[in-house]
Design an enzyme around this catalytic site. Sequence first.
Site: not given
Ligand code: IPE
Ligand code: MG
Length: 230
Positions: A13-14, A26, A30, A58, A60-61, A64, A181, A183
């Site tokens: 995450d992050g 973003r 990735h 996930s 849930e992703n 986005r 979490r 998740s």
């Molecule tokens: C994790 O990073 C990668 C994936 C879930 C694909 P995030 O995309 O969740 O990064 P943040 O939480 O927005 O910083």
């Molecule tokens: Mg995240």
Amino acid sequence: MGAVPAHVAIILDGNGRWARSRGLPRMVGHRKGAGAIQRALRFAQNSGIRALSLFCFSRENWNRPAAEVHGLMRLLDVLLRRNEKKILAGTTRFHWLGRPDGLGEPIVRRLQNLAKETARRDSFHLALAINYSGRDDVLRACQGFCAAGAAPACWEDIARRLDTGPLPDVDLLIRTSGELRLSNFLLLQSAYAELYFTPRLWPDFDETDFQAALDDYAGRRRRFGSVGDS
Ligand code: IPE
Ligand code: MG
């Protein structure tokens, strides 16, 4: 000293925050995160860990923005194409955790093929959770029992039907980026996992961070419900 965990699961995450803090899109986070996956895999293979499970995408992703989902799918496709031969030529057993819906035929075919072609290996296991959720894993296991007309008699019967099939329970669950979490990751498989949270953002998570998690784990006393003062 302490034990090395057999099965490490990571909620990576992050990526987004890593990029945003640098004023970058973003997707740059990735892509950088994909590099951190390769680094973590190499480290795990050389550290005595037997199985590494990574929460890459996930169920849930899908919520986005469409452009990010599209970018992630393209990145996944590129990474699979680029690493397919190396995985097939190596000694790692590959597992895919998750369901096909929405991933597209080429990606599903590659994931299934990697799992099938490496299925007889047992030295090191890499499980990528892609379109995965823990509750969905349980749901599909239940549906499997119904389809087979046989109820499970014990936990091991259920464990065998989960996507992690032959893998041992999660010993150490790591989450980066400071979120506290689960998740919907490997919910039942982590029933007795030791939890480790680090503020490090996933693209920055390196060998030193991984070792720090293992050192922390080595100092824990796992009791599995027994008394803690003996
Ligand atoms: C994790 O990073 C990668 C994936 C879930 C694909 P995030 O995309 O969740 O990064 P943040 O939480 O927005 O910083
Ligand atoms: Mg995240």
